[in-house]
Design an enzyme around this catalytic site. Structure first.
Site, PDB file in Angstrom:
ATOM      1  N   TRP A 104       0.882  -0.866   0.252  1.00 36.04           N
ATOM      2  CA  TRP A 104      -0.083  -0.153   0.289  1.00 36.04           C
ATOM      3  C   TRP A 104       1.079   0.975   0.015  1.00 36.04           C
ATOM      4  CZ3 TRP A 104      -4.596  -0.491  -2.136  1.00 36.04           C
ATOM      5  CH2 TRP A 104      -5.003  -1.717  -1.961  1.00 36.04           C
ATOM      6  N   ASP A 179      -1.438   6.802   5.885  1.00 39.71           N
ATOM      7  CA  ASP A 179      -2.329   5.618   5.215  1.00 39.71           C
ATOM      8  C   ASP A 179      -3.503   4.735   6.243  1.00 39.71           C
ATOM      9  OD1 ASP A 179      -4.100   4.068   4.444  1.00 39.71           O
ATOM     10  OD2 ASP A 179      -2.760   3.991   2.364  1.00 39.71           O
ATOM     11  N   LYS A 203     -13.035  -0.939   6.424  1.00 42.17           N
ATOM     12  CA  LYS A 203     -12.221  -2.374   7.043  1.00 42.17           C
ATOM     13  C   LYS A 203     -12.756  -2.225   8.745  1.00 42.17           C
ATOM     14  CE  LYS A 203      -9.929  -2.474   3.104  1.00 42.17           C
ATOM     15  NZ  LYS A 203      -8.276  -1.432   2.677  1.00 42.17           N
TER      16      LYS A 203
HETATM   17  C1  LIG Z   1      -7.594  -1.189   1.539  1.00 47.92           C
HETATM   18  C2  LIG Z   1      -6.156  -0.418   1.557  1.00 47.92           C
HETATM   19  C3  LIG Z   1      -6.051   0.729   0.713  1.00 47.92           C
HETATM   20  C4  LIG Z   1      -7.332   1.154  -0.704  1.00 47.92           C
HETATM   21  O1  LIG Z   1      -8.322   1.093  -0.307  1.00 47.92           O
HETATM   22  P1  LIG Z   1      -9.736   1.402  -1.358  1.00 47.92           P
HETATM   23  O2  LIG Z   1     -10.989   2.141  -1.245  1.00 47.92           O
HETATM   24  O3  LIG Z   1     -10.317   0.164  -2.291  1.00 47.92           O
HETATM   25  O4  LIG Z   1      -9.088   2.579  -2.329  1.00 47.92           O
HETATM   26  C5  LIG Z   1      -5.596   1.779   0.832  1.00 47.92           C
HETATM   27  N1  LIG Z   1      -4.820   0.925   2.326  1.00 47.92           N
HETATM   28  C6  LIG Z   1      -4.813   0.630   3.041  1.00 47.92           C
HETATM   29  C7  LIG Z   1      -3.536   0.430   4.140  1.00 47.92           C
HETATM   30  C8  LIG Z   1      -5.900   0.106   2.366  1.00 47.92           C
HETATM   31  O5  LIG Z   1      -6.547  -1.742   3.138  1.00 47.92           O
END
Ligand SMILES: *Cc1c(COP(=O)(O)O)cnc(C)c1O
Length: 372
Positions: A104, A179, A203
């Site tokens: 990521w 993030d 999540k």
């Molecule tokens: C799932 C995830 C994303 C991506 O998110 P989207 O909603 O699919 O754009 C980005 N960063 C992390 C750490 C993730 O777990």
């Protein structure tokens, strides 16, 4: 379907939600609080939805202890959208530094290079196969960086910052962008170390389609002229996330989730402190079971193992499909690992119960015994 009958869902996202939250949403679906409307049918500018919005924002602020100089924004575009939206808002066309700890953060780095004058790698855990995180003291942060980006929890590799770095203590007077898509609301964060944090809701907090952005007032007003208005943090902040139609259903569900999280108890602890203890206990139990066997492997340095996403492989990958089939038959769903790394992954988000983790551990042991 009662709570007891629901299978345990270990999916990485969109992910499991508490049965009582789903039930409440179902009960309120056709007629929210006697309004005669579903939340999906309401004007985002009407009094009913404004109340839902304010409940979600103030609940998040309380639950996560977000300081008053941070705005909480509700956007669309997901975590991947933020990989572009963050540099459009905060890079000022300058240099950005990235801490690469897995898939990521690498994605964020690759995208940001399109909007900043340069995206640099200040540290890279690749040499260890992303089984560890390079220590902060070794990071090569540019003095002129507009910000430093890291991913607090790498959902695919299962490595997590146990605490966020203190960039000021490292001599870098630079905002930190985090993030936290897969560990938001799973544990406490030290907001003093954060300039901006973002997370997709799907999540730990609700349905896909809603992105949360936590941004300091002092970082507003830096957007590049080409930044789309709907993604301009300042414009969105000044309009209480209603510059355009926000993802209303997601905001409503986050409000229900926050209520649920605030109700959680572990001993004398409640809310986020209780979830933190529960999440840590569940992850420790699962890692202990994996480590106790040669049949299952997790190579991540125990010092940086994720509490949220536990990837593991079977020593014999020929048995993967039998493992997954047997798991599904026992009501243990979505354990397949990300296709870039293979193997298995058990995601233990807030709605995962101790019973679910115990059932997974019992299955791990049974499956191994039956293969011997
Ligand atoms: C799932 C995830 C994303 C991506 O998110 P989207 O909603 O699919 O754009 C980005 N960063 C992390 C750490 C993730 O777990």
């Amino acid at each position: 379907m009662t709570t007891q009958q629901r299978p345990f869902n270990f999916g990485p996202g969109p992910a499991t939600l508490p049965a009582e939250v789903l039930q409440q949403a179902a009960d309120e679906l056709p007629n929210w609080h006697g309004s005669g409307m579903s939340v999906m049918e309401m004007s985002h500018r009407g009094p009913e939805f404004i109340a839902i919005y304010e409940h979600a924002v103030s609940g998040l602020r309380t639950l996560l202890d977000v300081p008053p100089d941070f705005h909480i924004l509700f956007l669309q575009g997901g975590g991947i959208g933020e990989n572009a939206i963050a540099p459009l808002n905060l890079s000022q066309g300058g240099v950005l530094d990235f801490i690469l700890t897995g898939s990521w953060s690498r994605k964020s780095y690759e995208e940001a290079g399109r909007y900043a004058s340069a995206a640099r790698i200040a540290a890279n855990g690749k040499a260890s196969g992303h089984t560890g995180i390079p220590p902060a003291a070794s990071w090569n942060i540019s003095p002129d960086a507009a910000y430093v980006h890291l991913c607090s929890n790498e959902t695919i590799q299962g490595v997590q910052f146990q605490e966020l770095p203190d960039l000021a203590a490292l001599g870098a007077d630079v905002p930190l962008v985090v993030d936290c898509s897969s560990d938001i609301a799973s544990r406490r964060f030290d907001w003093r170390r954060i300039g901006m944090a973002f997370a997709g809701a799907q999540k730990n907090l609700g349905p896909a389609g809603l992105t949360l952005v936590f941004v300091r007032e002092a970082l507003l007003g830096r957007a590049l002229p080409i930044c789309p208005s709907a993604f301009n943090y300042e414009l969105v902040a000044r309009n209480q996330s209603m510059y355009n139609t926000p993802p209303t259903w997601g905001i409503y569900l986050v409000g229900l989730m926050v209520d649920w999280m605030l109700r959680q108890r572990e001993g004398d602890l409640s809310g986020l402190a209780a979830l933190e203890v529960r999440n840590q206990r569940q992850a420790a139990k699962l890692y202990a079971a994996l480590d106790a066997s040669d049949f299952y492997i997790n190579r991540v340095d125990p010092a940086v193992r994720s509490w949220m996403n536990v990837p593991f492989t079977l020593a014999d990958a020929q048995r993967d499909e039998a493992f997954l089939d047997g798991a599904a038959r026992r009501g243990l769903l979505q354990l397949r690992g990300h296709n870039s790394v293979g193997g298995m992954r058990a995601s233990l988000y807030n709605a995962m119960t101790d019973e679910g983790v115990d059932a997974l551990i019992a299955y791990l042991q049974d499956f191994e015994r039956r293969q011997a």
